[in-house]
Design a protein around this motif. Sequence first.
Motif, mmCIF file in Angstrom:
data_model
loop_
_atom_site.group_PDB
_atom_site.id
_atom_site.type_symbol
_atom_site.label_atom_id
_atom_site.label_comp_id
_atom_site.label_asym_id
_atom_site.label_seq_id
_atom_site.Cartn_x
_atom_site.Cartn_y
_atom_site.Cartn_z
ATOM 1 N N VAL A 113 7.222 -2.857 -2.920
ATOM 2 C CA VAL A 113 8.259 -2.053 -3.574
ATOM 3 C C VAL A 113 9.647 -2.549 -3.174
ATOM 4 C CG1 VAL A 113 9.323 0.235 -3.639
ATOM 5 C CG2 VAL A 113 6.849 0.010 -3.863
ATOM 6 N N GLN A 114 9.846 -2.784 -1.886
ATOM 7 C CA GLN A 114 11.145 -3.244 -1.390
ATOM 8 C C GLN A 114 11.532 -4.588 -2.012
ATOM 9 O OE1 GLN A 114 10.923 -3.262 2.880
ATOM 10 N NE2 GLN A 114 10.525 -1.065 3.005
ATOM 11 N N ALA A 115 10.519 -5.402 -2.318
ATOM 12 C CA ALA A 115 10.779 -6.719 -2.895
ATOM 13 C C ALA A 115 10.939 -6.681 -4.409
ATOM 14 C CB ALA A 115 9.647 -7.672 -2.527
ATOM 15 N N GLY A 116 10.750 -5.509 -5.013
ATOM 16 C CA GLY A 116 10.919 -5.390 -6.454
ATOM 17 C C GLY A 116 9.688 -5.740 -7.265
ATOM 18 N N VAL A 117 8.506 -5.725 -6.649
ATOM 19 C CA VAL A 117 7.262 -5.983 -7.378
ATOM 20 C C VAL A 117 7.049 -4.874 -8.398
ATOM 21 C CG1 VAL A 117 4.740 -6.060 -7.151
ATOM 22 C CG2 VAL A 117 6.188 -7.315 -5.535
ATOM 23 N N ARG A 118 6.616 -5.249 -9.577
ATOM 24 C CA ARG A 118 6.445 -4.285 -10.672
ATOM 25 C C ARG A 118 5.115 -3.541 -10.597
ATOM 26 N NH1 ARG A 118 3.708 -4.700 -15.568
ATOM 27 N NH2 ARG A 118 3.149 -6.815 -14.954
ATOM 28 N N ARG A 119 4.024 -4.268 -10.333
ATOM 29 C CA ARG A 119 2.687 -3.671 -10.460
ATOM 30 C C ARG A 119 1.831 -4.019 -9.242
ATOM 31 N NH1 ARG A 119 -0.505 -3.643 -16.130
ATOM 32 N NH2 ARG A 119 1.208 -2.167 -16.481
ATOM 33 N N PHE A 120 1.048 -3.049 -8.790
ATOM 34 C CA PHE A 120 0.159 -3.198 -7.631
ATOM 35 C C PHE A 120 -1.251 -2.817 -8.076
ATOM 36 C CE2 PHE A 120 -1.859 -2.206 -3.632
ATOM 37 C CZ PHE A 120 -1.209 -2.975 -2.669
ATOM 38 N N ILE A 121 -2.154 -3.801 -8.111
ATOM 39 C CA ILE A 121 -3.547 -3.563 -8.520
ATOM 40 C C ILE A 121 -4.395 -3.456 -7.266
ATOM 41 C CG2 ILE A 121 -5.514 -4.458 -9.811
ATOM 42 C CD1 ILE A 121 -3.483 -6.035 -11.538
ATOM 43 N N PHE A 122 -5.004 -2.314 -7.087
ATOM 44 C CA PHE A 122 -5.801 -2.033 -5.885
ATOM 45 C C PHE A 122 -7.280 -2.027 -6.241
ATOM 46 C CE2 PHE A 122 -7.573 1.347 -2.942
ATOM 47 C CZ PHE A 122 -7.637 0.517 -1.829
ATOM 48 N N VAL A 123 -8.036 -2.926 -5.623
ATOM 49 C CA VAL A 123 -9.477 -2.968 -5.842
ATOM 50 C C VAL A 123 -10.120 -2.008 -4.847
ATOM 51 C CG1 VAL A 123 -11.543 -4.380 -5.950
ATOM 52 C CG2 VAL A 123 -9.347 -5.322 -6.708
ATOM 53 N N SER A 124 -10.562 -0.884 -5.345
ATOM 54 C CA SER A 124 -11.138 0.183 -4.540
ATOM 55 C C SER A 124 -12.661 0.059 -4.554
ATOM 56 C CB SER A 124 -10.662 1.530 -5.076
ATOM 57 O OG SER A 124 -11.070 2.591 -4.257
ATOM 58 N N ILE A 153 -14.235 7.157 2.150
ATOM 59 C CA ILE A 153 -13.129 8.068 2.478
ATOM 60 C C ILE A 153 -11.828 7.293 2.630
ATOM 61 C CG2 ILE A 153 -12.220 9.581 4.286
ATOM 62 C CD1 ILE A 153 -15.191 10.467 4.739
ATOM 63 N N SER A 154 -11.897 6.139 3.310
ATOM 64 C CA SER A 154 -10.678 5.344 3.507
ATOM 65 C C SER A 154 -10.147 4.809 2.181
ATOM 66 C CB SER A 154 -10.944 4.191 4.476
ATOM 67 O OG SER A 154 -11.768 3.181 3.910
ATOM 68 N N LYS A 155 -11.033 4.421 1.281
ATOM 69 C CA LYS A 155 -10.584 3.933 -0.023
ATOM 70 C C LYS A 155 -9.921 5.051 -0.826
ATOM 71 C CE LYS A 155 -11.747 -0.492 -0.421
ATOM 72 N NZ LYS A 155 -10.775 -1.551 -0.789
ATOM 73 N N ARG A 156 -10.493 6.262 -0.752
ATOM 74 C CA ARG A 156 -9.867 7.379 -1.468
ATOM 75 C C ARG A 156 -8.481 7.679 -0.897
ATOM 76 N NH1 ARG A 156 -11.366 13.849 -2.029
ATOM 77 N NH2 ARG A 156 -9.464 14.316 -3.179
ATOM 78 N N GLU A 157 -8.358 7.671 0.419
ATOM 79 C CA GLU A 157 -7.060 7.965 1.025
ATOM 80 C C GLU A 157 -6.026 6.902 0.658
ATOM 81 O OE1 GLU A 157 -7.884 8.462 5.179
ATOM 82 O OE2 GLU A 157 -8.765 10.464 4.895
ATOM 83 N N ALA A 158 -6.471 5.644 0.571
ATOM 84 C CA ALA A 158 -5.552 4.585 0.133
ATOM 85 C C ALA A 158 -5.113 4.825 -1.308
ATOM 86 C CB ALA A 158 -6.224 3.227 0.268
ATOM 87 N N GLU A 159 -6.051 5.191 -2.174
ATOM 88 C CA GLU A 159 -5.709 5.507 -3.563
ATOM 89 C C GLU A 159 -4.673 6.628 -3.622
ATOM 90 O OE1 GLU A 159 -8.963 6.485 -6.038
ATOM 91 O OE2 GLU A 159 -10.082 4.617 -5.712
ATOM 92 N N ASP A 160 -4.913 7.695 -2.859
ATOM 93 C CA ASP A 160 -3.992 8.839 -2.875
ATOM 94 C C ASP A 160 -2.596 8.417 -2.411
ATOM 95 O OD1 ASP A 160 -6.056 10.448 -3.753
ATOM 96 O OD2 ASP A 160 -6.468 11.325 -1.771
ATOM 97 N N GLY A 161 -2.546 7.597 -1.361
ATOM 98 C CA GLY A 161 -1.260 7.134 -0.860
ATOM 99 C C GLY A 161 -0.525 6.266 -1.864
ATOM 100 N N LEU A 162 -1.247 5.436 -2.573
ATOM 101 C CA LEU A 162 -0.632 4.577 -3.589
ATOM 102 C C LEU A 162 -0.094 5.401 -4.756
ATOM 103 C CD1 LEU A 162 -3.157 1.596 -3.644
ATOM 104 C CD2 LEU A 162 -0.776 1.532 -2.860
ATOM 105 N N ARG A 163 -0.841 6.410 -5.163
ATOM 106 C CA ARG A 163 -0.363 7.256 -6.260
ATOM 107 C C ARG A 163 0.929 7.979 -5.864
ATOM 108 N NH1 ARG A 163 -6.043 8.618 -6.530
ATOM 109 N NH2 ARG A 163 -7.043 7.484 -8.250
ATOM 110 N N LEU A 164 0.986 8.452 -4.634
ATOM 111 C CA LEU A 164 2.202 9.123 -4.146
ATOM 112 C C LEU A 164 3.366 8.136 -4.112
ATOM 113 C CD1 LEU A 164 3.519 11.655 -2.973
ATOM 114 C CD2 LEU A 164 2.744 10.915 -0.698
ATOM 115 N N LEU A 165 3.116 6.925 -3.636
ATOM 116 C CA LEU A 165 4.161 5.901 -3.602
ATOM 117 C C LEU A 165 4.643 5.580 -5.012
ATOM 118 C CD1 LEU A 165 5.703 3.926 -1.703
ATOM 119 C CD2 LEU A 165 3.889 2.252 -2.187
ATOM 120 N N ALA A 166 3.724 5.503 -5.957
ATOM 121 C CA ALA A 166 4.092 5.233 -7.346
ATOM 122 C C ALA A 166 4.999 6.332 -7.896
ATOM 123 C CB ALA A 166 2.837 5.100 -8.205
ATOM 124 N N ALA A 167 4.660 7.582 -7.593
ATOM 125 C CA ALA A 167 5.467 8.705 -8.087
ATOM 126 C C ALA A 167 6.864 8.686 -7.476
ATOM 127 C CB ALA A 167 4.765 10.026 -7.764
#
Length: 329
Positions: A113-124, A153-167
């Motif tokens: 995000v700090q570097a200005g990346v547009r899209r983050f694809i997370f393989v869960s 559980i760790s993959k779900r928590e990573a997903e949740d954190g990414l969604r919050l960061l996106a918002a």
Amino acid sequence: MALQGNAQRTGVLTTGGSGFVGQVLLQRLGQEARWAPRALVRQLPGQRLAGVEYRLFGELAAVDVASGHFDQVDTVIHLASRVHVMHETAADPLAEFRRVNVQGTLCLARAAVQAGVRRFIFVSSIKVNGETTDGRRPFTADESPAPSDPYGISKREAEDGLRLLAAETGLEVVIVRPVLVYGPGVKANFRSMMNWLRKGVPLPFGAIHNKRSLVALDNLVDLLVTCIDHPAAANQTFLASDGHDLSTTELLQRLGNALGKPARLLPLPAAWLKGAASLAGKGGLAQRLCGSLQVDIGKTRELLGWQPPLDVDQALRATALNFLKEQGK
């Protein structure tokens, strides 16, 4: 890496490039002129893929903007993770999974995000949905998750954190949950099945009426590449499979045909197998062989207009031919 004409080429940073999926993904990206792939690796490969820039890194949590890894990068595809461990040695497995899969992922995403990346694809992982679809309909992408082991559980928590960061930041997050991935070079239980079949070992799996979704390696890679620039992929979750579910019996029959070694299957009832496996302390293996795990990829097809390029038999043939080549047959 100097991108030649940013309008034509997209800088794509990948992690996990030395893994089973990552190597094929990088090969695909390196072969297409519109991508400018960069791989973060912990050790430089002996043979580097043409068109791919490799950069060394240590821990995911230590990757920052100052490293220059994100320069001219539009999209990150994050594959690296602590995977499901069959013989766990960590004193606190969940804490170790969280350190790598949650904290490492979110540190990487914040730097992007700090570097200005547009899209983050997370393989869960499909383990975010759960372990089995016995007695229920197939899993869907947008239903409530129900992970049950530390990895899921760790993959779900990573997903949740990414969604919050996106918002919070406007980063476009795409989450892809694959089922079991197979293809040339596959290891673990899938490779064991091919060994059994090649040797003509009689197997007690001739009457298994479960249904399991699988995804061919090339199909998963094609979906990830589709998600790089498809406008409808932004901030969505997708399930990945071949779209053709098989019972264990059907899988062994088709795999035997692909190997040129017809499967020798004994029709033992699944209940007997589960009971024997439980007594032997192999209940998890019995669930994978006898239980069902199906996914519905309707959303993936409809929203992205995506179809798996390979059908099941094509993918099994490619897997079998590679295995036989490795065996010198």
